[in-house]
Design an enzyme around this catalytic site. Structure first.
Site, PDB file in Angstrom:
ATOM      1  N   ASP A 153      13.682  62.653   2.482  1.00 11.29           N
ATOM      2  CA  ASP A 153      13.615  64.119   2.526  1.00 11.29           C
ATOM      3  C   ASP A 153      12.631  64.574   3.602  1.00 11.29           C
ATOM      4  O   ASP A 153      12.864  65.555   4.305  1.00 11.29           O
ATOM      5  CB  ASP A 153      13.134  64.688   1.188  1.00 11.29           C
ATOM      6  CG  ASP A 153      13.990  64.279   0.015  1.00 11.29           C
ATOM      7  OD1 ASP A 153      13.839  63.146  -0.465  1.00 11.29           O
ATOM      8  OD2 ASP A 153      14.844  65.085  -0.407  1.00 11.29           O
ATOM      9  N   PHE A 186      21.644  58.632  -7.427  1.00  8.47           N
ATOM     10  CA  PHE A 186      20.478  59.235  -8.076  1.00  8.47           C
ATOM     11  C   PHE A 186      20.546  60.764  -8.165  1.00  8.47           C
ATOM     12  O   PHE A 186      20.326  61.339  -9.225  1.00  8.47           O
ATOM     13  CB  PHE A 186      19.206  58.808  -7.331  1.00  8.47           C
ATOM     14  CG  PHE A 186      17.945  59.406  -7.873  1.00  8.47           C
ATOM     15  CD1 PHE A 186      17.374  60.516  -7.273  1.00  8.47           C
ATOM     16  CD2 PHE A 186      17.337  58.883  -9.015  1.00  8.47           C
ATOM     17  CE1 PHE A 186      16.203  61.078  -7.774  1.00  8.47           C
ATOM     18  CE2 PHE A 186      16.172  59.426  -9.525  1.00  8.47           C
ATOM     19  CZ  PHE A 186      15.610  60.535  -8.905  1.00  8.47           C
ATOM     20  N   ASN A 187      20.784  61.469  -7.040  1.00  8.79           N
ATOM     21  CA  ASN A 187      20.725  62.938  -7.045  1.00  8.79           C
ATOM     22  C   ASN A 187      21.735  63.546  -8.014  1.00  8.79           C
ATOM     23  O   ASN A 187      21.441  64.497  -8.720  1.00  8.79           O
ATOM     24  CB  ASN A 187      20.977  63.511  -5.644  1.00  8.79           C
ATOM     25  CG  ASN A 187      19.798  63.284  -4.708  1.00  8.79           C
ATOM     26  OD1 ASN A 187      18.663  63.115  -5.160  1.00  8.79           O
ATOM     27  ND2 ASN A 187      20.060  63.269  -3.418  1.00  8.79           N
ATOM     28  N   HIS A 189      18.782  58.232   3.838  1.00  3.60           N
ATOM     29  CA  HIS A 189      19.880  59.046   3.329  1.00  3.60           C
ATOM     30  C   HIS A 189      19.873  60.496   3.831  1.00  3.60           C
ATOM     31  O   HIS A 189      20.811  60.966   4.432  1.00  3.60           O
ATOM     32  CB  HIS A 189      19.803  59.113   1.798  1.00  3.60           C
ATOM     33  CG  HIS A 189      19.749  57.807   1.103  1.00  3.60           C
ATOM     34  ND1 HIS A 189      20.857  57.045   0.834  1.00  3.60           N
ATOM     35  CD2 HIS A 189      18.691  57.124   0.595  1.00  3.60           C
ATOM     36  CE1 HIS A 189      20.495  55.951   0.172  1.00  3.60           C
ATOM     37  NE2 HIS A 189      19.189  55.966   0.018  1.00  3.60           N
ATOM     38  N   ASP A 190      18.791  61.224   3.537  1.00  4.01           N
ATOM     39  CA  ASP A 190      18.823  62.684   3.598  1.00  4.01           C
ATOM     40  C   ASP A 190      19.045  63.306   4.974  1.00  4.01           C
ATOM     41  O   ASP A 190      19.783  64.309   5.073  1.00  4.01           O
ATOM     42  CB  ASP A 190      17.543  63.252   2.958  1.00  4.01           C
ATOM     43  CG  ASP A 190      17.479  62.935   1.474  1.00  4.01           C
ATOM     44  OD1 ASP A 190      16.371  62.849   0.938  1.00  4.01           O
ATOM     45  OD2 ASP A 190      18.547  62.746   0.848  1.00  4.01           O
ATOM     46  N   THR A 200      19.118  67.900  -0.601  1.00  3.52           N
ATOM     47  CA  THR A 200      18.892  66.453  -0.490  1.00  3.52           C
ATOM     48  C   THR A 200      18.203  65.904  -1.739  1.00  3.52           C
ATOM     49  O   THR A 200      17.601  64.836  -1.708  1.00  3.52           O
ATOM     50  CB  THR A 200      18.048  66.114   0.770  1.00  3.52           C
ATOM     51  OG1 THR A 200      16.758  66.756   0.639  1.00  3.52           O
ATOM     52  CG2 THR A 200      18.737  66.579   2.031  1.00  3.52           C
ATOM     53  N   ASP A 247      13.552  66.971  -2.446  1.00  2.00           N
ATOM     54  CA  ASP A 247      12.605  66.363  -3.402  1.00  2.00           C
ATOM     55  C   ASP A 247      11.771  65.277  -2.687  1.00  2.00           C
ATOM     56  O   ASP A 247      11.841  64.098  -2.997  1.00  2.00           O
ATOM     57  CB  ASP A 247      13.342  65.768  -4.614  1.00  2.00           C
ATOM     58  CG  ASP A 247      14.325  64.653  -4.232  1.00  2.00           C
ATOM     59  OD1 ASP A 247      14.592  63.796  -5.113  1.00  2.00           O
ATOM     60  OD2 ASP A 247      14.797  64.619  -3.081  1.00  2.00           O
ATOM     61  N   ASN A 292      12.760  62.693  -6.908  1.00  2.00           N
ATOM     62  CA  ASN A 292      11.988  61.489  -6.541  1.00  2.00           C
ATOM     63  C   ASN A 292      10.633  61.472  -7.249  1.00  2.00           C
ATOM     64  O   ASN A 292      10.035  60.432  -7.474  1.00  2.00           O
ATOM     65  CB  ASN A 292      11.773  61.444  -5.030  1.00  2.00           C
ATOM     66  CG  ASN A 292      13.044  61.080  -4.297  1.00  2.00           C
ATOM     67  OD1 ASN A 292      13.858  60.296  -4.814  1.00  2.00           O
ATOM     68  ND2 ASN A 292      13.245  61.687  -3.143  1.00  2.00           N
TER      69      ASN A 292
HETATM   70  O1  RIB Z   1      20.224  58.338  -3.731  1.00  2.00           O
HETATM   71  C1  RIB Z   1      19.427  58.723  -2.642  1.00  2.00           C
HETATM   72  C2  RIB Z   1      18.893  60.102  -2.839  1.00  2.00           C
HETATM   73  O2  RIB Z   1      18.036  60.139  -3.973  1.00  2.00           O
HETATM   74  C3  RIB Z   1      18.017  60.584  -1.672  1.00  2.00           C
HETATM   75  O3  RIB Z   1      18.111  61.977  -1.551  1.00  2.00           O
HETATM   76  C4  RIB Z   1      16.634  60.199  -2.101  1.00  2.00           C
HETATM   77  O4  RIB Z   1      15.628  61.014  -1.485  1.00  2.00           O
HETATM   78  C5  RIB Z   1      16.704  60.480  -3.576  1.00  2.00           C
HETATM   79  O5  RIB Z   1      16.501  61.880  -3.747  1.00  2.00           O
HETATM   80 CA    CA Z   2      16.072  63.308  -1.640  1.00  2.00          CA
END
Ligand code: RIB
Ligand code: CA
Length: 313
Positions: free
Chosen positions: A16, A165-166, A239-240, A124, A11, A40
Site C-alpha cells: 500500500d 486477504f482483502n 500487489h497494490d 488496496t 491499509d 494489514n
Molecule cells: O492479498 C494481498 C493484499 O492484502 C494486499 O493489498 C496487501 O496489502 C494486503 O492488504
Molecule cells: Ca493492501
C-alpha cells in the site's frame, strides 16, 4: 490528457505504501485524498502508517481514518507478513500530515461532491469503506467513474486456500461492490503475483541512493523475508501498486471482462472470488479482471515515482 482524479483507500501495509507513492507522483493522476481501512493492521496502525508514508514521500493530500472492522465485525491483522506495526522494516518519520476530522467515507463523499468530474476509487485493502460509501451516499454513485480494487483471485487464495486477504476480510463489502453496477476492475493475485520485487529491482533501488529509496529497501527486505517464510516466495509480490499502474497506462495489464461473484457462505471457501473466465454460469460480465502484467512497464512507472518523490522531498 487531463490527470485522472482518484481517491486511494488502503491499509498500509508495505505494498500500500508503494501504491501511495505511485498515486501521488505520476503526472497522469490527480490524487485527491487517502483513506484508511483496517486490514494489514488495526485502524490506528494503518492510519499512522499512512501519515508517516505521506510525510516520508512528500504526499500532501487529506488523509482520513475509516472502518476499524468489517461489515459483520471481523478484525484481523496480517502481522505475519507486515509485522507488528503493519509496516515493519525501516525507521519512518513522525507524521507531519494531520489527520482529517472527517471519517473516511465522509471525506470520499466531500471530495467526490466537490470535484468537477467523476472520481475513480482505488481500493488496496478490504472493501469496507467503499461499500459503506455506496450505501451511505447512493446519490453520489453517478459521480464515481470506476472502482479499481486489488483483491480476489481467479485461481487460489492467500489468506485461505481459495480466498485472497482483502476480500476474505470483508466478503459482504466485496459483494456490495461487485453488485454495484459501476465499472469495476479487479487486480487479483493472478496479476499481482507477477509484480515481483526481484534482485534486479533491489539493485535499481540501491543505485538511486536517496534517503527515500534506502527506506523503501528496508521495508521491502522485511516484506521479502516474511513472504519467503510464509509463502516460500523469495521475491515478494508488490500487489497494490498494480491497481494504480493500470490507471496510468491500461496496457500495463491484460484483462478480460467477465462475471465475478464472491462466496459468502462456504465453510471452506467464504471470501473466494468466483471469476467465471469462460462465462460458464451464464451471468452477465460485471468486472474487468487483470490477468497479465507487463513487468518492465510496471516497474519503470514504480521506480520513476520513487525517484520523483525523493526529489520533491
Ligand atoms: O492479498 C494481498 C493484499 O492484502 C494486499 O493489498 C496487501 O496489502 C494486503 O492488504
Ligand atoms: Ca493492501
Amino acid at each position: 490528457m487531463k490527470p485522472i482524479p482518484l481517491i486511494l483507500d488502503c491499509d498500509p501495509g508495505h505494498d500500500d505504501a508503494l501504491a501511495m507513492i505511485l498515486a501521488a507522483h505520476n503526472p497522469a493522476l490527480n490524487l485527491l485524498g487517502i483513506t484508511t481501512v483496517s486490514g494489514n493492521g488495526g485502524i490506528a496502525k494503518v492510519t499512522l502508517n499512512a501519515r508517516r508514508v505521506a510525510t516520508l514521500a512528500n504526499i500532501k493530500v487529506p488523509i482520513a481514518e475509516g472502518a476499524g472492522k468489517a461489515i459483520l465485525g471481523a478484525i484481523e491483522e496480517a502481522s505475519d507478513i507486515h509485522g507488528e506495526s503493519a509496516l515493519d522494516g525501516a525507521e519512518l518519520p513522525e507524521p507531519k500530515i494531520e489527520l482529517s476530522a472527517l471519517h473516511a467515507v465522509d471525506l470520499m463523499a466531500k471530495l467526490i461532491k466537490d470535484h468537477s468530474e467523476p472520481v475513480t476509487l482505488v481500493a488496496t485493502g478490504p472493501l469496507t469503506n467503499i461499500a459503506l460509501f455506496l450505501k451511505m451516499y447512493p446519490q453520489l454513485k453517478n459521480r464515481v467513474a470506476e472502482i479499481v480494487f486489488m483483491g480476489g483471485s481467479a485461481s487460489r487464495g492467500n489468506r485461505t486456500p481459495y480466498a485472497e486477504f482483502n476480500i476474505w476480510m470483508d466478503p459482504e463489502a466485496a459483494d456490495v461492490v461487485l453488485r454495484s453496477g459501476l465499472p469495476l476492475t479487479m487486480c487479483g493475485l493472478d496479476v499481482t503475483h507477477q509484480a515481483l520485487v526481484t534482485k534486479e529491482i533491489f539493485t535499481a533501488l540501491e543505485q538511486m541512493g536517496t534517503p527515500l529509496s534506502s527506506t523503501i529497501i528496508g521495508l521491502l527486505k522485511f516484506f521479502a523475508k516474511t513472504y519467503d517464510e510464509v509463502f516460500e516466495m523469495p521475491d515478494p509480490p508488490l500487489h497494490d501498486p498494480v491497481a494504480i499502474a493500470l490507471l496510468i497506462d491500461r496496457s500495463v495489464v491484460k484483462s478480460r471482462h467477465v462475471n465475478v461473484q464472491v462466496e459468502l457462505s462456504g465453510p471452506l471457501t467464504r471470501g473466494a472470488t468466483v471469476v467465471d473466465i469462460y462465462q460458464r454460469l451464464g451471468e452477465p460480465a460485471n468486472c474487468n479482471v487483470a490477468l497479465d502484467l507487463d513487468f518492465d512497464k510496471f516497474w519503470s512507472m514504480m521506480l520513476e515515482a520513487i525517484s520523483k518523490a525523493a526529489i520533491k522531498a
